[in-house]
Design an enzyme around this catalytic site. Structure first.
Site, mmCIF file in Angstrom:
data_model
loop_
_atom_site.group_PDB
_atom_site.id
_atom_site.type_symbol
_atom_site.label_atom_id
_atom_site.label_comp_id
_atom_site.label_asym_id
_atom_site.label_seq_id
_atom_site.Cartn_x
_atom_site.Cartn_y
_atom_site.Cartn_z
ATOM 1 C CE LYS A 92 -2.550 1.405 -1.190
ATOM 2 N NZ LYS A 92 -1.515 0.448 -0.725
HETATM 3 C C1 PLP Z 1 -0.766 0.597 0.483
HETATM 4 C C2 PLP Z 1 -0.209 -0.635 1.090
HETATM 5 C C3 PLP Z 1 0.160 -0.677 2.461
HETATM 6 C C4 PLP Z 1 0.064 0.526 3.370
HETATM 7 O O1 PLP Z 1 -1.276 0.867 3.677
HETATM 8 P P1 PLP Z 1 -1.616 2.308 4.294
HETATM 9 O O2 PLP Z 1 -3.107 2.378 4.310
HETATM 10 O O3 PLP Z 1 -1.004 3.302 3.349
HETATM 11 O O4 PLP Z 1 -1.023 2.370 5.651
HETATM 12 C C5 PLP Z 1 0.625 -1.885 2.973
HETATM 13 N N1 PLP Z 1 0.761 -2.969 2.188
HETATM 14 C C6 PLP Z 1 0.436 -2.954 0.869
HETATM 15 C C7 PLP Z 1 0.643 -4.189 0.061
HETATM 16 C C8 PLP Z 1 -0.062 -1.797 0.279
HETATM 17 O O5 PLP Z 1 -0.370 -1.795 -1.042
#
Ligand code: PLP
Length: 494
Positions: free
Chosen positions: A112
């Site tokens: 993120k």
């Molecule tokens: C948010 C997240 C996901 C999922 O990603 P999306 O874009 O919501 O599908 C997968 N792995 C981790 C470690 C995350 O923080």
């Protein structure tokens, strides 16, 4: 280029407005009016560029109302000096045709960061264009990773405040520590007595509360969202799939039959970005959507029926514990021939009955583009073990779900073309579960587990995690879910 709502194509806004506003007033999500397609010459040029240059090149295609100077300011601010070795998205071959796209070298050790380091720059630049002088208040409900990444991204960003709410018993010990120790003069963190859905509902209620909006407006403030419903969070994610393609080319990978992409999926934001990269011309063959025990997407891809009326599981890959994948709405829009009426009707079914069924034709195009697979916690741990033994590669729990589904896909289909597997978090964010996967006993506290994982695996502890060892929490707020609006108003001094 304009942006339109997935539920009403008549609603058209500029990129800056789409980003400043976050979500369309009709409840739809903003999508570009058309997806830009890159030429062979564009890709040849991209191949020679640094990540930051690629980022500027890709963003320019989508943010046509930003000047070159603005884009440069945004990407340099976001990506210089914030990621290990200034490489936000390195690609590592782990044997055969499997390549890991490591997306956790930023300040909070989860993917993120790639979007949330850039979003504050995009948002403040957009706000200057469309909502002059107003202070932006970012409200976040988080199950862990988004909250910390948003706090880091918005920390001390001029003209913004950020407030994060997380479920008191719903985040990992490391995630809680990461948030409660956050620095910055414009940040606020509180746990709530409730689960993630309560936090999410609380934030949504504040967003749509006219009385609260009025109070903010009088103080020259406005709310915005840092969730992946905001286009400003999706656009940055397209960059690393384009960049991964360039890296494969630079490594001499034979891409004459294209490559597959595997994404551990929750809200469908990350895999949707890979789809956009495919539409832009990256030769992506199959998009492999990996879920944990909350396998609503696997079922949807296999049957055309989306049904959230099912048991919710709390798993060792908590960032994928989700039953309503918001960004699927954008994908539906594309595969329903960009028919806004159809999308609006399906979303209405979802909010009223928790369920919708797409036409046969749409179901077939989903199956053509995507492969859906899932695995439970035991299989996730077994995959961590096997990947460490066979490939000498240490996965976090989310990445392990992707590797498991990838292995399954190859053995079921025989399709072993070059593959990029998105690795979404550092194993040290989930040290307990990763240690269990390796068959090791747990120690008494989080940092002993971190030490042990490092000793067992030989993998270096990321500095942002190491730095938390002696950090003293600044925040120890807990509020009742019905008091969230009051907490927000009080904290803003209104
Ligand atoms: C948010 C997240 C996901 C999922 O990603 P999306 O874009 O919501 O599908 C997968 N792995 C981790 C470690 C995350 O923080």
């Amino acid at each position: 280029m304009n942006y339109i709502s997935t539920r009403n194509k008549e609603i058209k806004v500029s990129a800056a407005q789409a980003i400043a506003q976050g979500i369309s007033k009709d409840g739809g999500l903003f999508v570009p009016e058309s997806i830009p397609v890159l030429s062979t010459a564009d890709f040849a040029a991209l191949q020679k560029m640094s990540y930051i240059e690629r980022a500027a090149f890709v963003l320019k295609q989508f943010l046509t109302d930003f000047t070159d100077e603005e884009i440069k300011y945004c990407v340099e601010g976001a990506y210089i000096g914030t990621f290990d070795n200034n490489e936000p998205a390195p690609v590592k071959n782990i044997g055969g045709n499997a390549n890991i796209l490591e997306l956790w070298h930023g300040p909070t050790c989860a993917f993120k960061d790639l979007a949330l380091q850039l979003l504050p720059y995009l948002l403040t630049t957009s706000a200057k264009k469309v909502s002059e002088g107003k202070q932006t208040v970012i409200l976040v409900a988080t199950s862990g990773d988004t909250g910390k990444a948003a706090l880091e991204g918005f920390c001390d960003v001029e003209n913004t405040k950020i407030m994060v709410f997380y479920p008191n018993d719903g985040v990992s010990a490391m995630q809680k520590l990461q948030m409660d120790t956050q620095k910055g003069d414009n940040v606020f963190v509180s746990a709530i007595n409730g689960n993630f859905d309560d936090a999410q509902t609380g934030v949504k209620n504040i967003f749509t509360d006219n009385a609260v909006a009025e109070i903010l407006s009088k103080a020259n403030m406005q709310f915005s969202s840092a969730n992946s419903i905001n286009w400003g969070r999706l656009a940055p994610q397209i960059i690393y799939y384009i960049s991964a393609y360039c890296e494969l080319l630079n490594n001499g990978t034979d891409l004459s039959d294209g490559f597959n992409v595997v994404v551990p999926t929750g809200n469908f934001g990350n895999i949707l970005a890979a789809y956009y990269a495919k539409q832009m011309g990256a030769p992506i063959n199959k998009l492999i959507c990996a879920s944990n025990a909350n396998n609503v997407l696997t079922d949807f891809i296999n049957t055309g029926v989306y049904d959230r009326n099912r048991k919710f599981f709390t798993t060792i890959s908590p960032s994928m514990d989700i039953l309503i994948s918001s960004n699927l709405e954008r994908m539906l829009f594309e595969l329903c021939g960009r028919n806004d009426k159809t999308v609006a009707a399906l979303q209405k079914d979802l909010s009223e009955n928790g369920k919708y069924t797409v036409s046969n034709e749409v179901a077939l195009s989903f199956k053509d583009i995507f492969y859906g697979g899932c695995c439970d916690d035991d299989m996730t741990k077994a995959t961590i073990n096997k990947t460490f033994k066979d490939n000498k590669y240490l996965c976090d729990t989310h990445t392990a779900v992707a590797v498991n589904v990838y292995n399954d896909y190859v053995s079921k289909t025989g399709d072993d073309r070059p593959t990029v597997i998105a690795s979404t978090a550092s194993p040290y964010k989930f040290a307990n579960s990763v240690l269990e996967g390796l068959g090791e006993a747990l120690e008494d506290n989080e940092f002993e587990n971190v030490e042990k994982l490092s000793a067992v695996s030989g993998v270096e502890i990321p500095s942002p995690i190491d730095a938390l060892r002696n950090a003293i929490p600044r925040f120890n707020n807990v509020c009742e879910k019905q008091d969230m609006a009051k907490v927000v108003i009080n904290n803003l001094g209104l």
